[in-house]
Design a protein around this motif. Sequence first.
Motif, PDB file in Angstrom:
ATOM      1  N   GLY A  59       0.815  -1.217   0.000  1.00  0.00           N
ATOM      2  CA  GLY A  59       0.000   0.000   0.000  1.00  0.00           C
ATOM      3  C   GLY A  59       0.844   1.259   0.000  1.00  0.00           C
ATOM      4  O   GLY A  59       2.078   1.217  -0.006  1.00  0.00           O
ATOM      5  N   ARG A  60       0.159   2.369   0.003  1.00  0.00           N
ATOM      6  CA  ARG A  60       0.820   3.657  -0.081  1.00  0.00           C
ATOM      7  C   ARG A  60       1.598   3.967   1.194  1.00  0.00           C
ATOM      8  O   ARG A  60       1.059   3.843   2.297  1.00  0.00           O
ATOM      9  CB  ARG A  60      -0.222   4.760  -0.327  1.00  0.00           C
ATOM     10  CG  ARG A  60       0.382   6.142  -0.565  1.00  0.00           C
ATOM     11  CD  ARG A  60      -0.704   7.168  -0.849  1.00  0.00           C
ATOM     12  NE  ARG A  60      -0.140   8.477  -1.059  1.00  0.00           N
ATOM     13  CZ  ARG A  60       0.346   8.915  -2.214  1.00  0.00           C
ATOM     14  NH1 ARG A  60       0.321   8.117  -3.265  1.00  0.00           N
ATOM     15  NH2 ARG A  60       0.844  10.126  -2.326  1.00  0.00           N
ATOM     16  N   PRO A  61       2.852   4.373   1.062  1.00  0.00           N
ATOM     17  CA  PRO A  61       3.650   4.700   2.252  1.00  0.00           C
ATOM     18  C   PRO A  61       3.218   6.037   2.843  1.00  0.00           C
ATOM     19  O   PRO A  61       2.560   6.846   2.173  1.00  0.00           O
ATOM     20  CB  PRO A  61       5.074   4.788   1.688  1.00  0.00           C
ATOM     21  CG  PRO A  61       4.888   5.203   0.262  1.00  0.00           C
ATOM     22  CD  PRO A  61       3.625   4.518  -0.189  1.00  0.00           C
TER      23      PRO A  61
ATOM     24  N   ALA B  53      -4.164  10.492   8.693  1.00  0.00           N
ATOM     25  CA  ALA B  53      -4.031   9.389   7.748  1.00  0.00           C
ATOM     26  C   ALA B  53      -2.684   9.358   7.020  1.00  0.00           C
ATOM     27  O   ALA B  53      -2.134   8.272   6.808  1.00  0.00           O
ATOM     28  CB  ALA B  53      -5.177   9.441   6.733  1.00  0.00           C
ATOM     29  N   PRO B  54      -2.128  10.484   6.614  1.00  0.00           N
ATOM     30  CA  PRO B  54      -0.870  10.417   5.835  1.00  0.00           C
ATOM     31  C   PRO B  54       0.371  10.194   6.677  1.00  0.00           C
ATOM     32  O   PRO B  54       1.469  10.151   6.121  1.00  0.00           O
ATOM     33  CB  PRO B  54      -0.807  11.804   5.169  1.00  0.00           C
ATOM     34  CG  PRO B  54      -2.098  12.482   5.460  1.00  0.00           C
ATOM     35  CD  PRO B  54      -2.633  11.860   6.694  1.00  0.00           C
ATOM     36  N   ALA B  55       0.239  10.046   8.002  1.00  0.00           N
ATOM     37  CA  ALA B  55       1.410  10.021   8.876  1.00  0.00           C
ATOM     38  C   ALA B  55       1.648   8.650   9.504  1.00  0.00           C
ATOM     39  O   ALA B  55       0.738   7.830   9.621  1.00  0.00           O
ATOM     40  CB  ALA B  55       1.258  11.065   9.977  1.00  0.00           C
ATOM     41  N   ALA B  56       2.892   8.435   9.906  1.00  0.00           N
ATOM     42  CA  ALA B  56       3.282   7.223  10.630  1.00  0.00           C
ATOM     43  C   ALA B  56       4.384   7.583  11.612  1.00  0.00           C
ATOM     44  O   ALA B  56       5.049   8.610  11.485  1.00  0.00           O
ATOM     45  CB  ALA B  56       3.759   6.140   9.669  1.00  0.00           C
TER      46      ALA B  56
ATOM     47  N   TYR C 182       9.242   9.019   1.066  1.00  0.00           N
ATOM     48  CA  TYR C 182       8.910  10.372   1.527  1.00  0.00           C
ATOM     49  C   TYR C 182       9.622  10.611   2.863  1.00  0.00           C
ATOM     50  O   TYR C 182       9.061  10.339   3.929  1.00  0.00           O
ATOM     51  CB  TYR C 182       7.392  10.529   1.689  1.00  0.00           C
ATOM     52  CG  TYR C 182       6.612  10.258   0.429  1.00  0.00           C
ATOM     53  CD1 TYR C 182       6.510  11.230  -0.561  1.00  0.00           C
ATOM     54  CD2 TYR C 182       5.981   9.032   0.225  1.00  0.00           C
ATOM     55  CE1 TYR C 182       5.794  10.989  -1.723  1.00  0.00           C
ATOM     56  CE2 TYR C 182       5.267   8.785  -0.938  1.00  0.00           C
ATOM     57  CZ  TYR C 182       5.181   9.766  -1.904  1.00  0.00           C
ATOM     58  OH  TYR C 182       4.473   9.519  -3.063  1.00  0.00           O
ATOM     59  N   PRO C 183      10.828  11.136   2.821  1.00  0.00           N
ATOM     60  CA  PRO C 183      11.617  11.301   4.052  1.00  0.00           C
ATOM     61  C   PRO C 183      11.332  12.619   4.767  1.00  0.00           C
ATOM     62  O   PRO C 183      12.239  13.290   5.255  1.00  0.00           O
ATOM     63  CB  PRO C 183      13.055  11.253   3.528  1.00  0.00           C
ATOM     64  CG  PRO C 183      12.963  11.896   2.187  1.00  0.00           C
ATOM     65  CD  PRO C 183      11.606  11.500   1.623  1.00  0.00           C
ATOM     66  N   TYR C 184      10.056  12.970   4.843  1.00  0.00           N
ATOM     67  CA  TYR C 184       9.668  14.243   5.450  1.00  0.00           C
ATOM     68  C   TYR C 184       9.301  14.010   6.913  1.00  0.00           C
ATOM     69  O   TYR C 184       8.465  13.150   7.225  1.00  0.00           O
ATOM     70  CB  TYR C 184       8.517  14.870   4.672  1.00  0.00           C
ATOM     71  CG  TYR C 184       8.835  14.980   3.196  1.00  0.00           C
ATOM     72  CD1 TYR C 184       9.887  15.781   2.763  1.00  0.00           C
ATOM     73  CD2 TYR C 184       8.122  14.264   2.247  1.00  0.00           C
ATOM     74  CE1 TYR C 184      10.222  15.868   1.418  1.00  0.00           C
ATOM     75  CE2 TYR C 184       8.437  14.339   0.896  1.00  0.00           C
ATOM     76  CZ  TYR C 184       9.490  15.145   0.489  1.00  0.00           C
ATOM     77  OH  TYR C 184       9.817  15.226  -0.836  1.00  0.00           O
TER      78      TYR C 184
ATOM     79  N   HIS D 134       7.803  18.037  -1.411  1.00  0.00           N
ATOM     80  CA  HIS D 134       7.956  17.011  -2.439  1.00  0.00           C
ATOM     81  C   HIS D 134       7.902  17.636  -3.837  1.00  0.00           C
ATOM     82  O   HIS D 134       8.635  17.207  -4.744  1.00  0.00           O
ATOM     83  CB  HIS D 134       6.855  15.968  -2.285  1.00  0.00           C
ATOM     84  CG  HIS D 134       7.039  14.778  -3.201  1.00  0.00           C
ATOM     85  ND1 HIS D 134       8.073  13.876  -3.065  1.00  0.00           N
ATOM     86  CD2 HIS D 134       6.302  14.348  -4.265  1.00  0.00           C
ATOM     87  CE1 HIS D 134       7.985  12.951  -3.993  1.00  0.00           C
ATOM     88  NE2 HIS D 134       6.926  13.212  -4.734  1.00  0.00           N
ATOM     89  N   SER D 135       7.052  18.630  -4.013  1.00  0.00           N
ATOM     90  CA  SER D 135       6.939  19.294  -5.308  1.00  0.00           C
ATOM     91  C   SER D 135       8.233  20.029  -5.664  1.00  0.00           C
ATOM     92  O   SER D 135       8.685  19.990  -6.818  1.00  0.00           O
ATOM     93  CB  SER D 135       5.773  20.286  -5.297  1.00  0.00           C
ATOM     94  OG  SER D 135       4.545  19.621  -5.067  1.00  0.00           O
ATOM     95  N   VAL D 136       8.851  20.642  -4.679  1.00  0.00           N
ATOM     96  CA  VAL D 136      10.087  21.357  -4.918  1.00  0.00           C
ATOM     97  C   VAL D 136      11.225  20.385  -5.237  1.00  0.00           C
ATOM     98  O   VAL D 136      12.059  20.631  -6.106  1.00  0.00           O
ATOM     99  CB  VAL D 136      10.472  22.210  -3.672  1.00  0.00           C
ATOM    100  CG1 VAL D 136      11.868  22.788  -3.822  1.00  0.00           C
ATOM    101  CG2 VAL D 136       9.453  23.311  -3.483  1.00  0.00           C
TER     102      VAL D 136
END
Length: 220
Positions: free
Chosen positions: A48-50, A72-75, A86-88, A216-218
């Motif tokens: 699934g999506r990371p 939801a987008p966090a872990a 995504y190393p944010y 991520h866009s940058v």
Amino acid sequence: MSKTATARKVEDTSNVPETTRKEVSPRVNIVKDKLLEVAEKPLWERPGRPPVVWLLGAHGGAGTTTLAESWAPAAEAKVWPAKDDYPYVVIVCRSTRTGLDHAHELVLQATGKLSGDCELLGVAVVADAPGKTPKALRQRMEVLGNIAPHIWEIPYIAQLREARLEDLPEWNPQDGPAEQQTRHPLRRRRIAPMTTVDQHLAFAGEGIFNAARNAHSVGA
């Protein structure tokens, strides 16, 4: 001396005489021991999506588990997720002196380029008690805000004391803006089961997600 400055000093000791190097090595070793580990492989190994954002606890009990369940987008992460897609990173701490000090150390590690390929988005400061933040801690937060890209303050949320993790409502960017996912701002808040995302959690989650998306866009 800050951790960043000391770390740079390590790089400069190659041309220092042996006698001088012995004098500085004990302090350098202490600083190295305090640095948080940088992952050498991806933390996310599930299908699934990371996660888009990693929540890095500055200390035990910072609140990363609750926030990860609420966004939801966090872990959660216990080391710098330098090898993930995504190393944010958002550092999470409590609004205590100890919590803010530990967060300060991690921010210095990140700004000192000692966290691998991670990009620090900011610090989420979770209130440890209801009421006004003491002046000394407020000043400490201002110092932290001068070196961190952003500070997200999350107030004390009484409803979380009675909520089970598996029952927490989740903020998800796919469900629309945070304003649409929260209770009415004028509604009187009582200690009761959380059926909608708390507005403070929702708006903080939205801000963090937008910061990760912009980063991520940058970098793309």
